[in-house]
Design an enzyme around this catalytic site. Structure first.
Site, PDB file in Angstrom:
ATOM      1  N   GLY A 193     -25.422  -1.977 -35.461  1.00 17.73           N
ATOM      2  CA  GLY A 193     -25.951  -3.312 -35.749  1.00 17.73           C
ATOM      3  C   GLY A 193     -27.056  -3.588 -34.735  1.00 17.73           C
TER       4      GLY A 193
ATOM      5  N   GLY B 124     -35.858   2.790 -26.077  1.00 14.26           N
ATOM      6  CA  GLY B 124     -34.615   2.395 -26.731  1.00 14.26           C
ATOM      7  C   GLY B 124     -33.509   3.437 -26.755  1.00 14.26           C
TER       8      GLY B 124
ATOM      9  N   ASP C  34     -46.532  12.760 -33.992  1.00 17.51           N
ATOM     10  CA  ASP C  34     -46.147  11.679 -34.897  1.00 17.51           C
ATOM     11  C   ASP C  34     -45.298  12.305 -36.011  1.00 17.51           C
ATOM     12  OD1 ASP C  34     -46.142   9.760 -37.002  1.00 17.51           O
ATOM     13  OD2 ASP C  34     -48.018   8.898 -36.265  1.00 17.51           O
ATOM     14  N   VAL C  35     -44.080  11.832 -36.195  1.00 21.01           N
ATOM     15  CA  VAL C  35     -43.215  12.451 -37.207  1.00 21.01           C
ATOM     16  C   VAL C  35     -43.767  12.307 -38.626  1.00 21.01           C
ATOM     17  CG1 VAL C  35     -41.049  12.270 -35.877  1.00 21.01           C
ATOM     18  CG2 VAL C  35     -41.692  10.415 -37.440  1.00 21.01           C
TER      19      VAL C  35
ATOM     20  N   THR D 124     -33.590  -3.342 -28.031  1.00 20.07           N
ATOM     21  CA  THR D 124     -34.551  -2.282 -27.672  1.00 20.07           C
ATOM     22  C   THR D 124     -35.951  -2.827 -27.972  1.00 20.07           C
ATOM     23  OG1 THR D 124     -34.525  -1.402 -29.912  1.00 20.07           O
ATOM     24  CG2 THR D 124     -32.894  -0.477 -28.363  1.00 20.07           C
ATOM     25  N   GLU D 125     -36.913  -1.954 -28.141  1.00 23.65           N
ATOM     26  CA  GLU D 125     -38.256  -2.417 -28.538  1.00 23.65           C
ATOM     27  C   GLU D 125     -38.337  -2.653 -30.057  1.00 23.65           C
ATOM     28  OE1 GLU D 125     -41.189   0.323 -26.986  1.00 23.65           O
ATOM     29  OE2 GLU D 125     -40.417   0.120 -24.961  1.00 23.65           O
TER      30      GLU D 125
ATOM     31  N   SER E 109     -28.223   2.858 -39.888  1.00 22.42           N
ATOM     32  CA  SER E 109     -28.099   1.457 -39.445  1.00 22.42           C
ATOM     33  C   SER E 109     -27.089   0.772 -40.340  1.00 22.42           C
ATOM     34  CB  SER E 109     -29.456   0.768 -39.604  1.00 22.42           C
ATOM     35  OG  SER E 109     -29.344  -0.628 -39.431  1.00 22.42           O
TER      36      SER E 109
ATOM     37  N   TYR F  82     -37.063  -1.852 -45.288  1.00 15.61           N
ATOM     38  CA  TYR F  82     -36.388  -1.231 -44.132  1.00 15.61           C
ATOM     39  C   TYR F  82     -34.972  -0.807 -44.541  1.00 15.61           C
ATOM     40  CZ  TYR F  82     -34.104  -0.446 -39.662  1.00 15.61           C
ATOM     41  OH  TYR F  82     -33.382   0.128 -38.638  1.00 15.61           O
TER      42      TYR F  82
HETATM   43  P1  NDP Z   1     -37.431   1.498 -30.274  1.00 15.62           P
HETATM   44  O1  NDP Z   1     -38.599   0.824 -30.892  1.00 15.62           O
HETATM   45  O2  NDP Z   1     -36.994   1.064 -28.921  1.00 15.62           O
HETATM   46  O3  NDP Z   1     -37.670   3.084 -30.263  1.00 15.62           O
HETATM   47  C1  NDP Z   1     -38.182   3.741 -31.395  1.00 15.62           C
HETATM   48  C2  NDP Z   1     -38.613   5.144 -31.044  1.00 15.62           C
HETATM   49  O4  NDP Z   1     -39.113   5.764 -32.238  1.00 15.62           O
HETATM   50  C3  NDP Z   1     -39.710   5.196 -30.008  1.00 15.62           C
HETATM   51  O5  NDP Z   1     -39.432   6.202 -29.077  1.00 15.62           O
HETATM   52  C4  NDP Z   1     -40.948   5.542 -30.808  1.00 15.62           C
HETATM   53  O6  NDP Z   1     -41.805   6.360 -30.016  1.00 15.62           O
HETATM   54  C5  NDP Z   1     -40.350   6.373 -31.946  1.00 15.62           C
HETATM   55  N1  NDP Z   1     -41.217   6.387 -33.105  1.00 15.62           N
HETATM   56  C6  NDP Z   1     -41.543   5.373 -33.938  1.00 15.62           C
HETATM   57  N2  NDP Z   1     -42.420   5.775 -34.860  1.00 15.62           N
HETATM   58  C7  NDP Z   1     -42.665   7.092 -34.608  1.00 15.62           C
HETATM   59  C8  NDP Z   1     -43.499   8.058 -35.203  1.00 15.62           C
HETATM   60  N3  NDP Z   1     -44.270   7.773 -36.266  1.00 15.62           N
HETATM   61  N4  NDP Z   1     -43.510   9.320 -34.695  1.00 15.62           N
HETATM   62  C9  NDP Z   1     -42.733   9.622 -33.623  1.00 15.62           C
HETATM   63  N5  NDP Z   1     -41.919   8.753 -33.017  1.00 15.62           N
HETATM   64  C10 NDP Z   1     -41.905   7.495 -33.510  1.00 15.62           C
HETATM   65  O7  NDP Z   1     -36.242   1.313 -31.335  1.00 15.62           O
HETATM   66  P2  NDP Z   1     -34.693   1.741 -31.318  1.00 15.62           P
HETATM   67  O8  NDP Z   1     -34.378   2.591 -30.174  1.00 15.62           O
HETATM   68  O9  NDP Z   1     -33.922   0.520 -31.554  1.00 15.62           O
HETATM   69  O10 NDP Z   1     -34.653   2.576 -32.682  1.00 15.62           O
HETATM   70  C11 NDP Z   1     -34.211   3.913 -32.774  1.00 15.62           C
HETATM   71  C12 NDP Z   1     -33.595   4.117 -34.138  1.00 15.62           C
HETATM   72  O11 NDP Z   1     -32.445   3.304 -34.267  1.00 15.62           O
HETATM   73  C13 NDP Z   1     -34.497   3.758 -35.312  1.00 15.62           C
HETATM   74  O12 NDP Z   1     -34.338   4.739 -36.316  1.00 15.62           O
HETATM   75  C14 NDP Z   1     -33.962   2.413 -35.783  1.00 15.62           C
HETATM   76  O13 NDP Z   1     -34.213   2.186 -37.137  1.00 15.62           O
HETATM   77  C15 NDP Z   1     -32.482   2.597 -35.497  1.00 15.62           C
HETATM   78  N6  NDP Z   1     -31.707   1.385 -35.365  1.00 15.62           N
HETATM   79  C16 NDP Z   1     -32.067   0.412 -34.462  1.00 15.62           C
HETATM   80  C17 NDP Z   1     -31.308  -0.742 -34.352  1.00 15.62           C
HETATM   81  C18 NDP Z   1     -31.687  -1.870 -33.460  1.00 15.62           C
HETATM   82  O14 NDP Z   1     -31.190  -2.995 -33.662  1.00 15.62           O
HETATM   83  N7  NDP Z   1     -32.501  -1.675 -32.447  1.00 15.62           N
HETATM   84  C19 NDP Z   1     -30.086  -0.906 -35.136  1.00 15.62           C
HETATM   85  C20 NDP Z   1     -29.816   0.185 -36.046  1.00 15.62           C
HETATM   86  C21 NDP Z   1     -30.586   1.273 -36.130  1.00 15.62           C
HETATM   87  P3  NDP Z   1     -43.410   6.282 -29.971  1.00 15.62           P
HETATM   88  O15 NDP Z   1     -43.799   4.869 -30.254  1.00 15.62           O
HETATM   89  O16 NDP Z   1     -43.753   6.760 -28.590  1.00 15.62           O
HETATM   90  O17 NDP Z   1     -43.845   7.235 -31.015  1.00 15.62           O
HETATM   91  C1  8X3 Z   2     -31.608  -2.463 -37.230  1.00 22.83           C
HETATM   92  C2  8X3 Z   2     -30.525  -3.461 -37.356  1.00 22.83           C
HETATM   93  O1  8X3 Z   2     -29.737  -5.410 -38.796  1.00 22.83           O
HETATM   94  O2  8X3 Z   2     -31.820  -5.671 -37.558  1.00 22.83           O
HETATM   95  O3  8X3 Z   2     -31.379  -1.391 -38.089  1.00 22.83           O
HETATM   96  O4  8X3 Z   2     -31.735  -4.278 -39.488  1.00 22.83           O
HETATM   97  S1  8X3 Z   2     -30.988  -4.762 -38.349  1.00 22.83           S
END
Ligand code: NDP
Ligand code: 8X3
Length: 253
Positions: free
Chosen positions: A183, A12, A59-60, A187-188, A139, A152
């Site tokens: 918004g 993502g 893992d964070v 992504t995944e 977000s 969340y």
């Molecule tokens: P994805 O699921 O595509 O990517 C999430 C990433 O976070 C992966 O690389 C995953 O890596 C990593 N991750 C999750 N849990 C852990 C963990 N415990 N330790 C280390 N790494 C972790 O999601 P997005 O790219 O969409 O999300 C990225 C950020 O953006 C998030 O904070 C999400 O809340 C935020 N966001 C997303 C939106 C959306 O609509 N997609 C909108 C607004 C905000 P791995 O699994 O390899 O550990």
């Molecule tokens: C991810 C966007 O609106 O699906 O933060 O929660 S939403």
């Protein structure tokens, strides 16, 4: 060359940001839990760009691992110019009274505590150099709660408060702090939220054009490359079809 550390770089937004910064000549530290993806990205970025790449698999949520892996960075890699706190997730979508407590723990541990652990390790290095930039992925869910978003949303409200607090506390050290608040981004994210239910996840992004990871990466790059005296405090971006967390126009398929 400047260095960016990206948490959650295996998919993502984090992944798109890693490639974008590397293409612009930045050295990148990519982190996540999926070692195979990190290795593949490391090789690909090295073959496509002249940038240096280093991957750390942790893992964070694991406080000791966060500290140990980050402290193991070679001295020069600790000169981090930008920390992108991006690792995060939603788990489930249900009313609060029906919420799954394990999901709550996962979201709070990842989105809030994980972000704090990583920041706590990196901030002293920035303070020592009297420069740096922390960019937190919040977000629109951290601006307005939405039905069934409860925990969340709470974690992203927390990221908003942490961002504001960081900006105050780090002011005297010359460190910039920015929150990026997207918004819907395709992504995944929804696949994880719906625990692998691909059909349900794909519906989230049907009937309109969502943001793409690249769109967010470009905004992050813009924020990270302002002149030294400019700090973008927060940026909110949505697909054109989305006004806020609850109002979206979708076309019938
Ligand atoms: P994805 O699921 O595509 O990517 C999430 C990433 O976070 C992966 O690389 C995953 O890596 C990593 N991750 C999750 N849990 C852990 C963990 N415990 N330790 C280390 N790494 C972790 O999601 P997005 O790219 O969409 O999300 C990225 C950020 O953006 C998030 O904070 C999400 O809340 C935020 N966001 C997303 C939106 C959306 O609509 N997609 C909108 C607004 C905000 P791995 O699994 O390899 O550990
Ligand atoms: C991810 C966007 O609106 O699906 O933060 O929660 S939403």
């Amino acid at each position: 060359m400047p260095t960016i550390l990206i948490t959650g770089a295996t998919a993502g937004i984090g992944k798109a940001t890693a490639y974008l910064f590397a293409r612009h000549g930045w050295n990148v530290i990519i982190t996540g839990r999926r070692a195979d993806r990190l290795k593949q990205m490391e090789e690909e970025i090295q073959s496509l760009t002249n940038s240096k790449v280093l991957s750390l698999c942790f893992d964070v949520r694991n406080r000791n691992d966060v500290i140990n892996y980050l402290n193991s960075l070679p001295h020069d890699w600790k000169k981090i110019d930008v920390l992108l706190n991006n690792a995060g997730l939603a788990q489930g979508l249900s009313t609060i009274q029906e919420g799954n407590i394990d999901d709550w723990e996962t979201m709070i541990d990842t989105n809030v505590k994980g972000l704090l652990y990583v920041s706590r390790a990196v901030m002293p290095w920035m303070i020592e150099r009297k420069q740096g930039h922390i960019i937190n992925l919040s977000s629109i869910a951290g601006k307005e709660a939405y039905p069934k978003g409860n925990v969340y949303c709470s974690t992203k409200f927390a990221v908003d408060a942490i961002t504001k607090s960081m900006r105050i506390d780090l002011l005297e050290h010359g460190i910039k702090v920015t929150s990026i608040n997207p918004g819907a981004v395709d992504t995944e994210f929804s696949l994880i939220r719906f625990k692998g239910d691909a059909e349900r996840a794909s519906k989230t992004y049907k009937g309109y054009e969502p943001l793409h990871a690249q769109d967010v990466a470009e905004v992050i790059y813009f924020a990270a490359t302002r002149p030294p005296h400019v700090c973008l405090n927060e940026i909110i971006l949505t697909p054109l079809a989305q006004a806020n967390t609850s109002q979206m126009i979708k076309k019938a398929e």
